[in-house]
Each structure stands twice: as C-alpha cells, then as structure tokens.
Motif scaffolding. Structure first.
Motif, PDB file in Angstrom:
ATOM      1  N   THR A 285     -10.099  37.400 -83.005  1.00 45.67           N
ATOM      2  CA  THR A 285     -10.703  38.717 -83.236  1.00 45.67           C
ATOM      3  C   THR A 285     -11.487  38.722 -84.550  1.00 45.67           C
ATOM      4  OG1 THR A 285      -8.506  39.406 -84.044  1.00 45.67           O
ATOM      5  CG2 THR A 285      -9.154  40.114 -81.839  1.00 45.67           C
TER       6      THR A 285
ATOM      7  N   ASN B  59     -13.330  36.329 -85.593  1.00 41.76           N
ATOM      8  CA  ASN B  59     -14.660  35.821 -85.231  1.00 41.76           C
ATOM      9  C   ASN B  59     -15.568  36.947 -84.770  1.00 41.76           C
ATOM     10  OD1 ASN B  59     -14.313  33.105 -85.802  1.00 41.76           O
ATOM     11  ND2 ASN B  59     -13.579  32.594 -83.754  1.00 41.76           N
ATOM     12  N   LYS B  60     -14.992  37.873 -84.012  1.00 42.81           N
ATOM     13  CA  LYS B  60     -15.791  38.993 -83.526  1.00 42.81           C
ATOM     14  C   LYS B  60     -16.175  39.931 -84.673  1.00 42.81           C
ATOM     15  CE  LYS B  60     -17.209  39.128 -80.505  1.00 42.81           C
ATOM     16  NZ  LYS B  60     -18.619  38.702 -80.276  1.00 42.81           N
TER      17      LYS B  60
ATOM     18  N   THR C 243     -11.417  40.549 -76.465  1.00 41.76           N
ATOM     19  CA  THR C 243     -11.533  39.094 -76.539  1.00 41.76           C
ATOM     20  C   THR C 243     -10.494  38.442 -75.628  1.00 41.76           C
ATOM     21  OG1 THR C 243     -10.025  39.044 -78.446  1.00 41.76           O
ATOM     22  CG2 THR C 243     -12.387  39.172 -78.909  1.00 41.76           C
TER      23      THR C 243
ATOM     24  N   VAL D 141     -12.111  46.563 -81.555  1.00 39.02           N
ATOM     25  CA  VAL D 141     -12.008  45.199 -81.063  1.00 39.02           C
ATOM     26  C   VAL D 141     -10.534  44.837 -80.920  1.00 39.02           C
ATOM     27  CG1 VAL D 141     -12.415  42.770 -81.616  1.00 39.02           C
ATOM     28  CG2 VAL D 141     -14.198  44.447 -82.056  1.00 39.02           C
TER      29      VAL D 141
ATOM     30  N   ASP E 152     -19.096  38.343 -86.322  1.00 38.54           N
ATOM     31  CA  ASP E 152     -20.298  38.615 -85.527  1.00 38.54           C
ATOM     32  C   ASP E 152     -20.813  40.020 -85.815  1.00 38.54           C
ATOM     33  OD1 ASP E 152     -20.309  36.136 -84.283  1.00 38.54           O
ATOM     34  OD2 ASP E 152     -19.308  36.834 -82.467  1.00 38.54           O
TER      35      ASP E 152
ATOM     36  N   THR F 199     -16.547  37.475 -75.404  1.00 35.35           N
ATOM     37  CA  THR F 199     -15.628  38.570 -75.071  1.00 35.35           C
ATOM     38  C   THR F 199     -15.378  38.567 -73.570  1.00 35.35           C
ATOM     39  OG1 THR F 199     -17.437  40.183 -74.806  1.00 35.35           O
ATOM     40  CG2 THR F 199     -16.409  40.018 -76.984  1.00 35.35           C
TER      41      THR F 199
ATOM     42  N   TYR G 127     -14.470  29.168 -78.495  1.00 29.56           N
ATOM     43  CA  TYR G 127     -14.201  30.365 -79.287  1.00 29.56           C
ATOM     44  C   TYR G 127     -14.125  30.133 -80.787  1.00 29.56           C
ATOM     45  CZ  TYR G 127     -13.125  32.156 -74.667  1.00 29.56           C
ATOM     46  OH  TYR G 127     -13.198  32.509 -73.338  1.00 29.56           O
TER      47      TYR G 127
END
Length: 327
Positions: free
Chosen positions: A49, A51-52, A200, A171, A55, A11, A259
């Motif tokens: 986003t 991917n976040k 991000t 996010v 997570d 991020t 990323y």
C-alpha cells in the motif's frame, strides 16, 4: 502513463472507476489515506500500500497515514506510550522506503477518535448498523480470532475516519474492501460524502503460493531482514515456470517483480553466465513473466534477480532500523 494510469497501476479494483478518473483530472491538494496499526516492523504487506501512496505523491496528491493507536491499544499491543514508540519507528521506515516526508501527514487515531463529536457519530452508526453487517465488514481482518464487541466497532471507526481525516481517496488491500463498502453505504446517512477507494492485491504465501502472506503465519519479508535472510526466503519460494499456476495458487516470485521491483526500477537485468544465455534485461513486467513462461528465464535465475532488487528496495529501511535501535 497519465495520472489515472499511475493511480490505478497494480491495483485490483477502483471504486468507482469514474470517481477515480475525476480525481485524477485534478489531483492537486487532494488527500489520499491508508491506516496502519502500529504493531511492529514494516513488512511487504505495508509496503504494497505504501507503493500506492508513493504513486499518489508522484501524481501530486498529499498523503495521510493514520497510525491507529486506539485500535492497537484495544488489541492488546501495549500502552499508548509503547505504541507511539513503535509508530515513530514506522514513520522513519516509511520515509526510508520512499514516502516524501514533506507531502506526508501522520495522524494518530487518538488525536480525534476520542473526541465527543466523533463518539456521537460512532454511536449513531452503531444504532443504524446491524451486528451482522458490521461483522461481515471486518470478517476478513479478524484472522480467525474469536469475534469480540470491539471487532464490530472497528469498521464503524474506519467509516468515520474517511470524514474526520478529510480525505479524498482511500487505499487498502482487498481485505479492506468490505469496510470501504460499508463506508460508502453509511457516510451519506450522516450527511457526509462518499469517497473513492483503491484496492491493492493480497500477496500469496511465499512458500506455497496459496492464501495470504502473513507476518504471523508462514514466511514474509520485512525491513529488518538481512540480505542473507531475504535470499534464503526467496530461494525457498514457490516459483513454477508460469504466471498462472494450477488451482488457487499464485506465483509469489512474479508478484514480487510486479508489485515491488518494476514500480521502482526502469528495467531489470537478470545476470547469469554466458553458457546459460548471458545477462538479459527486461523493460517491463510482462516481458519478464513471458520469458519465465517460455523457458527463456529459469525460475532459479528469476529468484536470484528478484532477491537482489528487493534487497536494494528495503535496504534503506533496514539501515534506519539499525540506527534507531543503536540510539
């Protein structure tokens, strides 16, 4: 890595760091959200986003994906029926990409944004927010379009989405930062709590390393790209032998590794003939970037490797699209 490190990896900014640390200390049953306008096939901008969100799910949080059908309709993307068909395809692609369906809630904006209680809050925000303030908040999202009244309403709607979706963490890309700051400013005026935000990075244009990778301008990569399409696009990508090119440029090939590839694979193996050094395995992004900088890793070999791994990442979504279009 611990929960906080997992939430903030890859991020640009946590707003605020302390609030995100507190959230990371007790993530169970907490809700994290991203909003997407249903407007086509998922591309790398969506997946950054996503991917976040993956997570956050790994950290134990529940994910809320806002499918902003009202925004899409007002932007001329079709009837609600057409937009919902697009949204359903997006949901299938997100699942194929790796979002846990059991921990992901999809919400249409029309499920709550047309209700009287939402509209009253929206009007109250309109009274207390200057036109210039709303325009500044959305300036980075307009993509050069002529500003309309709707452009000033959208950021106010995003402010309220924080509250009406019941989220604990927002996010978005750095282009959402001004909208998120507007939310932190305005929500307390309505008696609502502020929420922390994670931003991000914005991916650079593949061919130049400048500006922003865009699905409407320049070259981008989407889930409908074939293996050949992906290899061709990456072969023409800007990839100097450094992670810090001169000027305002980025190295987009290294961005793809950082990323998209390393968050999904424990290590990366670059395959090459023995006369060029043989295969080389890198356990982390920094090692690979350093190898490129030192000359140990040639840009052409880096491109070939990232194309192979990225193809593996998007292949399930590509297959899902084929299934949907054949039905």
């Amino acid at each position: 890595m611990n929960t906080y490190e997992l939430l903030i990896r890859n991020t640009e900014e946590a707003v605020t760091e302390q609030e995100v640390r507190e959230l990371a200390a007790d993530p169970a049953d907490k809700r994290v959200y991203v909003g997407y306008e249903p407007s086509g096939v998922l591309h790398l901008g969506h997946l950054l986003t996503a991917n976040k969100l993956i997570d956050a799910q790994e950290a134990g949080m529940d994910v809320v994906v806002l499918l902003a059908d009202v925004h899409a309709h007002l932007n001329g993307k079709g009837s609600f029926e057409e937009i919902h068909e697009t949204a359903e395809r997006m949901k299938a692609q997100f699942a194929a990409y790796g979002l846990d369906e059991e921990k992901t809630e999809y919400v249409y904006g029309s499920d709550f944004q047309l209700e009287a209680y939402y509209s009253l809050d929206l009007h109250e925000l309109g009274v207390s927010t200057t036109l210039n303030r709303a325009q500044r908040a959305v300036a980075e999202l307009q993509s050069g379009d002529t500003a309309t009244v709707s452009h000033t309403v959208y950021p106010l709607m995003q402010v309220l989405d924080f509250e009406f979706l019941g989220i604990d963490l927002a996010v978005g890309g750095t282009d959402q930062r001004k909208v998120h700051m507007l939310a932190r400013e305005k929500l307390p005026e309505l008696g609502y709590e502020v929420r922390p935000c994670l931003h991000t990075p914005i991916l650079a244009d593949l061919e130049t390393g400048e500006g922003k990778m865009s699905s409407s301008e320049g070259t981008t990569i989407s889930m409908e790209d074939s293996t050949d399409d992906l290899e061709r696009k990456i072969e023409s990508a800007f990839c100097p032998p450094t992670r810090d090119p001169e000027g305002d440029r980025e190295n987009p090939v290294l961005q793809l590794f950082e990323y998209y590839v390393f968050p999904r694979f424990e290590s990366v193996t670059v395959r090459r003939p023995e006369k060029y050094g043989g295969n080389q395995t890198y356990d982390c992004y920094d090692d690979l970037a350093a190898a490129l900088e030192s000359g140990e890793l040639h840009p052409a070999d880096a491109k070939e490797a990232v194309a192979g791994y990225l193809d593996e990442v998007i292949a399930p979504g590509r297959e899902k699209l084929r299934e949907l279009t054949s039905e």
